[in-house]
Enzyme design. Structure first.
Site, mmCIF file in Angstrom:
data_model
loop_
_atom_site.group_PDB
_atom_site.id
_atom_site.type_symbol
_atom_site.label_atom_id
_atom_site.label_comp_id
_atom_site.label_asym_id
_atom_site.label_seq_id
_atom_site.Cartn_x
_atom_site.Cartn_y
_atom_site.Cartn_z
ATOM 1 N N THR A 59 -27.581 -73.826 106.316
ATOM 2 C CA THR A 59 -28.359 -73.172 107.371
ATOM 3 C C THR A 59 -29.811 -72.970 106.954
ATOM 4 O O THR A 59 -30.731 -73.217 107.727
ATOM 5 C CB THR A 59 -27.718 -71.820 107.737
ATOM 6 O OG1 THR A 59 -26.371 -72.054 108.140
ATOM 7 C CG2 THR A 59 -28.467 -71.133 108.857
ATOM 8 N N HIS A 103 -27.967 -77.372 115.498
ATOM 9 C CA HIS A 103 -26.801 -76.486 115.564
ATOM 10 C C HIS A 103 -25.575 -77.372 115.584
ATOM 11 O O HIS A 103 -25.580 -78.440 116.180
ATOM 12 C CB HIS A 103 -26.818 -75.640 116.841
ATOM 13 C CG HIS A 103 -25.490 -75.000 117.130
ATOM 14 N ND1 HIS A 103 -25.121 -73.789 116.586
ATOM 15 C CD2 HIS A 103 -24.423 -75.434 117.861
ATOM 16 C CE1 HIS A 103 -23.888 -73.496 116.992
ATOM 17 N NE2 HIS A 103 -23.450 -74.479 117.771
ATOM 18 N N ASN A 138 -34.329 -74.311 112.163
ATOM 19 C CA ASN A 138 -33.575 -75.166 111.250
ATOM 20 C C ASN A 138 -33.029 -76.444 111.887
ATOM 21 O O ASN A 138 -32.029 -76.985 111.446
ATOM 22 C CB ASN A 138 -32.477 -74.369 110.545
ATOM 23 C CG ASN A 138 -31.430 -73.819 111.487
ATOM 24 O OD1 ASN A 138 -31.474 -74.033 112.698
ATOM 25 N ND2 ASN A 138 -30.456 -73.114 110.932
ATOM 26 N N PHE A 177 -31.094 -60.471 114.707
ATOM 27 C CA PHE A 177 -31.855 -61.694 114.957
ATOM 28 C C PHE A 177 -31.648 -62.273 116.354
ATOM 29 O O PHE A 177 -32.276 -63.277 116.718
ATOM 30 C CB PHE A 177 -31.499 -62.770 113.919
ATOM 31 C CG PHE A 177 -30.040 -63.144 113.894
ATOM 32 C CD1 PHE A 177 -29.514 -64.048 114.808
ATOM 33 C CD2 PHE A 177 -29.181 -62.599 112.938
ATOM 34 C CE1 PHE A 177 -28.173 -64.405 114.789
ATOM 35 C CE2 PHE A 177 -27.838 -62.945 112.909
ATOM 36 C CZ PHE A 177 -27.338 -63.851 113.841
#
Length: 143
Positions: A93, A117, A114, A59
């Site tokens: 997450t 962080h 999302n 990813f």
């Protein structure tokens, strides 16, 4: 209980959604203090360096591309057990797994986009804070 600092990044999706104020409000209402902040546009070098530990993961390139897709707001938060508190406020997450009322449940659209962080340990926090801020840019708040 330890007074700690942690790094927080409001990601491009949440910045684009005009959610900065709502997210900062949650930090402050939980007792976390914002001791440094800067809006920035990450380039390939800065995003790649920050996520270097994931360079071999499948990813990695998508993550870098997403983090470069728009401005981010990078902050240092300070408070009692700041790392754990920040992670609790963020939520899981994957926003589908995030508890109701968490940032990711309320503002994230997917596991990839999302919203935020946060550092996952004291060691990560120290490394991540120093990646984006020098000591003079972090202002202790005594009142």
């Amino acid at each position: 209980m330890a007074n700690e600092r942690t790094l927080s990044i409001i990601k491009p999706d949440a910045v684009a959604g005009n959610n900065i104020g709502a997210i900062y409000d949650r930090f402050e209402k939980s007792g976390l203090k914002i001791v440094a902040a800067k809006m920035m546009q990450l380039d390939d070098e800065k995003a790649g360096g920050f996520y270097a530990e994931h360079a071999e993961r499948p990813f990695y390139n998508d993550l870098k591309s997403f983090m470069m897709s728009g401005p981010v707001l990078v902050s240092v938060l300070e408070g009692e057990n700041a790392i754990a508190k920040h992670r609790e406020i963020m939520g899981a997450t994957n926003p589908k797994d995030a508890a109701e009322g968490t940032i990711r449940a309320d503002f994230a659209s997917s596991i990839d986009e999302n919203a935020v962080h946060g550092s996952d340990s004291a060691e990560s926090a120290a490394r991540e804070i120093s990646y984006f801020f020098n000591e003079e840019e972090v202002c202790a708040r005594t009142r």
